[in-house]
Design a protein around this motif. Structure first.
Motif, PDB file in Angstrom:
ATOM      1  N   PHE A   7      52.815  14.042  50.717  1.00 39.75           N
ATOM      2  CA  PHE A   7      53.752  14.371  49.636  1.00 39.75           C
ATOM      3  C   PHE A   7      53.231  13.849  48.301  1.00 39.75           C
ATOM      4  CE2 PHE A   7      57.204  12.684  46.981  1.00 39.75           C
ATOM      5  CZ  PHE A   7      57.865  13.874  46.661  1.00 39.75           C
ATOM      6  N   LEU A   8      52.790  12.598  48.279  1.00 44.32           N
ATOM      7  CA  LEU A   8      52.256  12.024  47.039  1.00 44.32           C
ATOM      8  C   LEU A   8      51.015  12.781  46.579  1.00 44.32           C
ATOM      9  CD1 LEU A   8      52.667   8.225  47.869  1.00 44.32           C
ATOM     10  CD2 LEU A   8      53.981   9.535  46.195  1.00 44.32           C
ATOM     11  N   TYR A  13      49.204  12.194  43.177  1.00 45.81           N
ATOM     12  CA  TYR A  13      49.088  10.739  43.297  1.00 45.81           C
ATOM     13  C   TYR A  13      48.382  10.356  44.588  1.00 45.81           C
ATOM     14  CZ  TYR A  13      52.546  10.468  39.542  1.00 45.81           C
ATOM     15  OH  TYR A  13      53.198  10.593  38.352  1.00 45.81           O
ATOM     16  N   PRO A  14      47.264   9.660  44.498  1.00 46.14           N
ATOM     17  CA  PRO A  14      46.621   9.151  45.713  1.00 46.14           C
ATOM     18  C   PRO A  14      47.426   7.970  46.255  1.00 46.14           C
ATOM     19  CG  PRO A  14      45.465   8.355  43.792  1.00 46.14           C
ATOM     20  CD  PRO A  14      46.530   9.302  43.287  1.00 46.14           C
ATOM     21  N   SER A  15      47.196   7.644  47.513  1.00 39.85           N
ATOM     22  CA  SER A  15      47.924   6.523  48.114  1.00 39.85           C
ATOM     23  C   SER A  15      47.025   5.756  49.064  1.00 39.85           C
ATOM     24  CB  SER A  15      49.164   7.030  48.861  1.00 39.85           C
ATOM     25  OG  SER A  15      48.801   7.927  49.898  1.00 39.85           O
ATOM     26  N   ARG A 211      45.995   4.222  35.757  1.00 37.84           N
ATOM     27  CA  ARG A 211      47.075   3.238  35.673  1.00 37.84           C
ATOM     28  C   ARG A 211      47.465   2.670  37.026  1.00 37.84           C
ATOM     29  NH1 ARG A 211      52.044   4.286  32.221  1.00 37.84           N
ATOM     30  NH2 ARG A 211      52.027   2.053  32.527  1.00 37.84           N
ATOM     31  N   GLY A 212      47.052   3.287  38.122  1.00 35.80           N
ATOM     32  CA  GLY A 212      47.387   2.697  39.418  1.00 35.80           C
ATOM     33  C   GLY A 212      47.620   3.726  40.488  1.00 35.80           C
ATOM     34  N   LEU A 213      47.588   3.289  41.701  1.00 36.52           N
ATOM     35  CA  LEU A 213      47.776   4.140  42.858  1.00 36.52           C
ATOM     36  C   LEU A 213      49.048   3.728  43.594  1.00 36.52           C
ATOM     37  CD1 LEU A 213      44.156   3.862  44.329  1.00 36.52           C
ATOM     38  CD2 LEU A 213      44.986   5.435  42.594  1.00 36.52           C
ATOM     39  N   PRO A 214      49.919   4.679  43.931  1.00 41.85           N
ATOM     40  CA  PRO A 214      51.029   4.305  44.794  1.00 41.85           C
ATOM     41  C   PRO A 214      50.497   3.829  46.132  1.00 41.85           C
ATOM     42  CG  PRO A 214      51.410   6.447  43.775  1.00 41.85           C
ATOM     43  CD  PRO A 214      49.982   6.079  43.515  1.00 41.85           C
TER      44      PRO A 214
END
Length: 216
Positions: A7-8, A13-15, A211-214
């Motif tokens: 889903f991400l 968005y990578p996770s 800025r960041g990865l979930p």
């Protein structure tokens, strides 16, 4: 949790997914049901930061993982948002409730004795572990999710945690969902709140790599 990662990914968005200590393919290790695992989460995010993969991260967890995410967020400024599905409030509370609902056994003396023994085995004092205290200390976006039919981590628990949050928070109750069924039964509404939190915590998908990865 591959469904969560997919889903991400579909939204840009990578996770990162990993097995907690003593779970899945991770090696056997002392399990604390929260504090030691929260340290592990912070370590993983530190590794990502040091690898140049971001400075801020969202943690998404369910049940014990939800509590771990909230505990970790109170320890690290690397965490800029938490999605908490069915977290417990305090360790002694969840142990007492498990004894009552599953085994019809009293809190005293089993919970105090059990926590003392578990603290000795884990090498850390577990008697004062409070997710409530962690939530009250946070000033980052939070989403709480509860299953309407969850008798373990009840919607009332979720509402109490929600009431302690101070910034950018919401509480989603999924109709008909039992423990760990919220994503399966309530994805349309659940996913809206997830994306709102991720957007607020990490800006836009195009900036996610900077800025960041979930992390789930």
């Amino acid at each position: 949790y591959l469904y969560h990662a997919r889903f991400l990914h579909e939204h840009g968005y990578p996770s990162v997914i990993f097995d907690q200590r003593g779970h899945g393919e991770s090696a056997s290790a002392r399990v604390s049901l929260g504090p030691l695992e929260a340290r592990d989460v912070v370590s993983v995010l530190g590794m990502l930061r040091d690898a140049g993969r971001g400075e801020g991260f969202v943690v998404w967890g369910s049940s014990m993982g939800a509590a771990i995410g909230l505990l970790a967020a109170s320890r690290s400024t690397l965490i800029t948002g938490v999605i908490s599905e069915s977290s417990y409030e305090t360790l002694d509370g969840v142990l007492a409730d498990t004894l009552r609902t599953r085994y019809r056994m009293p809190r005293f003396p089993l919970v105090p004795v059990g926590l003392r023994l578990a603290s000795f085995l884990a090498g850390i004092d577990l008697r004062d572990v409070s997710v409530c205290r962690s939530v009250a200390s946070l000033e980052i976006p939070l989403v709480f999710v509860s299953g309407e039919c969850d008798a373990r981590m009840t919607p009332e628990m979720g509402e109490r945690l929600f009431s302690l949050a101070t910034k950018g928070h919401s509480h989603v109750v999924v109709p008909g969902a039992d423990h760990a069924e919220c994503w399966t039964l309530g994805q349309p509404k659940y996913s809206e709140h997830v994306l709102e939190l991720v957007h607020a915590s990490l800006s836009s998908p195009s900036q996610a790599d900077h800025r960041g990865l979930p992390a789930t």
